[in-house]
Design a protein around this motif. Structure first.
Motif, short mmCIF file in Angstrom:
data_model
loop_
_atom_site.label_atom_id
_atom_site.label_comp_id
_atom_site.label_asym_id
_atom_site.label_seq_id
_atom_site.Cartn_x
_atom_site.Cartn_y
_atom_site.Cartn_z
N LYS A 135 -9.02 -4.82 -10.73
CA LYS A 135 -7.96 -4.88 -9.71
C LYS A 135 -8.59 -4.68 -8.33
N SER A 136 -8.25 -5.54 -7.40
CA SER A 136 -8.84 -5.43 -6.06
C SER A 136 -8.24 -4.24 -5.30
N GLY A 137 -8.94 -3.84 -4.23
CA GLY A 137 -8.46 -2.74 -3.41
C GLY A 137 -7.11 -3.05 -2.77
N LEU A 138 -6.88 -4.33 -2.45
CA LEU A 138 -5.60 -4.71 -1.83
C LEU A 138 -4.46 -4.62 -2.84
N ASP A 139 -4.73 -5.08 -4.08
CA ASP A 139 -3.71 -4.95 -5.14
C ASP A 139 -3.37 -3.48 -5.38
N ALA A 140 -4.43 -2.66 -5.41
CA ALA A 140 -4.23 -1.22 -5.64
C ALA A 140 -3.45 -0.60 -4.47
N ALA A 141 -3.78 -1.01 -3.25
CA ALA A 141 -3.08 -0.48 -2.06
C ALA A 141 -1.59 -0.83 -2.13
N GLU A 142 -1.29 -2.07 -2.57
CA GLU A 142 0.11 -2.49 -2.69
C GLU A 142 0.84 -1.65 -3.73
N GLU A 143 0.12 -1.33 -4.82
CA GLU A 143 0.73 -0.52 -5.88
C GLU A 143 0.94 0.93 -5.44
N LEU A 144 0.08 1.41 -4.56
CA LEU A 144 0.16 2.81 -4.13
C LEU A 144 1.10 3.01 -2.94
N LYS A 149 0.35 -5.06 5.48
CA LYS A 149 1.62 -5.18 4.75
C LYS A 149 1.71 -4.14 3.64
N ALA A 150 0.55 -3.82 3.03
CA ALA A 150 0.53 -2.83 1.95
C ALA A 150 0.62 -1.41 2.50
N GLY A 151 0.65 -1.30 3.82
CA GLY A 151 0.80 0.02 4.44
C GLY A 151 -0.50 0.82 4.55
N ALA A 152 -1.65 0.11 4.51
CA ALA A 152 -2.94 0.82 4.63
C ALA A 152 -3.00 1.57 5.96
N ASN A 153 -3.48 2.81 5.91
CA ASN A 153 -3.58 3.64 7.12
C ASN A 153 -4.85 3.35 7.90
N GLY A 154 -5.82 2.74 7.23
CA GLY A 154 -7.08 2.44 7.90
C GLY A 154 -7.75 1.23 7.29
N TYR A 155 -8.53 0.53 8.10
CA TYR A 155 -9.30 -0.62 7.61
C TYR A 155 -10.60 -0.61 8.40
N LEU A 156 -11.68 -0.17 7.75
CA LEU A 156 -12.98 -0.09 8.42
C LEU A 156 -13.97 -1.02 7.75
#
Length: 199
Positions: free
Chosen positions: A60-69, A93-100
């Motif tokens: 599962k990609s990090g983006l899929d996991a972020a969407e699930e969380l 869109k997944a609501g990530a608080n940070g993207y580095l």
């Protein structure tokens, strides 16, 4: 103490990140995952404050996991090599608080985690430039109309407030949707908000 779960499929990098963060006095790595599925399980099990994830991982990609969380209360930070605006938009869109990006200086990571814990959102500047670099295509009047739509006003109320006919307001709305490349008012409002165009 900020409790962290790390998800990274390159084991050497996972170990290095873990050691690096454990050197910070106010942080501790409580779980390590090698894919997005494991990350989700660890978050549910350990209830960390922050989960830091790569994007391209097996299972599962990090983006899929972020969407699930999304909505679970854990803060999500994406740490990746990919400066792709499509990935960035999905993370937003997944609501990530940070993207580095992984080529950021290491001290930036710890500082970013603290900022996220303080309620801020931290995004790599090159991504923000590419995602938000475009100019607002709407005229002042169109912006006024969209702002009133966002305030929950219907066509008739907008017409009254701006001293226009309802037909004119409808025309403005269809021009707004066309310029923003969206199919309805809600999408228009969301896009306008995401681009940071509302005053």
């Amino acid at each position: 103490m900020i409790r962290i779960v790390l998800a990274e499929d390159q084991r050497m990098l996972l170990g290095a990140l873990s050691s690096l963060l454990d050197l910070e006095e106010d942080m501790t790595v409580i779980g390590r995952a090698s894919n997005g599925e494991e990350a989700i399980q660890l978050v549910r099990q350990l209830q960390p404050d922050v989960v830091i994830m790569d994007i391209e991982m097996p299972v599962k990609s990090g983006l899929d996991a972020a969407e699930e969380l999304k909505g679970t209360g854990v803060k999500v930070m994406i740490l990746t090599t990919f400066a792709r605006s499509g990935y960035f938009e999905r993370a937003m869109k997944a609501g990530a608080n940070g993207y580095l990006l992984k080529d950021s200086p290491s001290e930036e990571l710890a500082e970013s985690i603290r900022s996220i814990m303080a309620g801020r959102r931290i995004y790599a500047s090159e991504l923000v430039d590419s995602a938000y670099g475009q100019e607002n295509p709407l005229t002042e009047r169109e912006k006024e109309v969209l702002t009133l739509i966002a305030d929950g006003k219907n066509t008739k109320e907008i017409a009254n407030e701006l001293f226009l006919t309802t037909g004119t307001v409808r025309n403005y709305i269809s021009v707004i949707l066309d310029k923003l490349g969206v199919s309805n008012r809600i999408e228009a409002i969301m896009q306008f908000k995401e681009k940071g165009w509302f005053k």
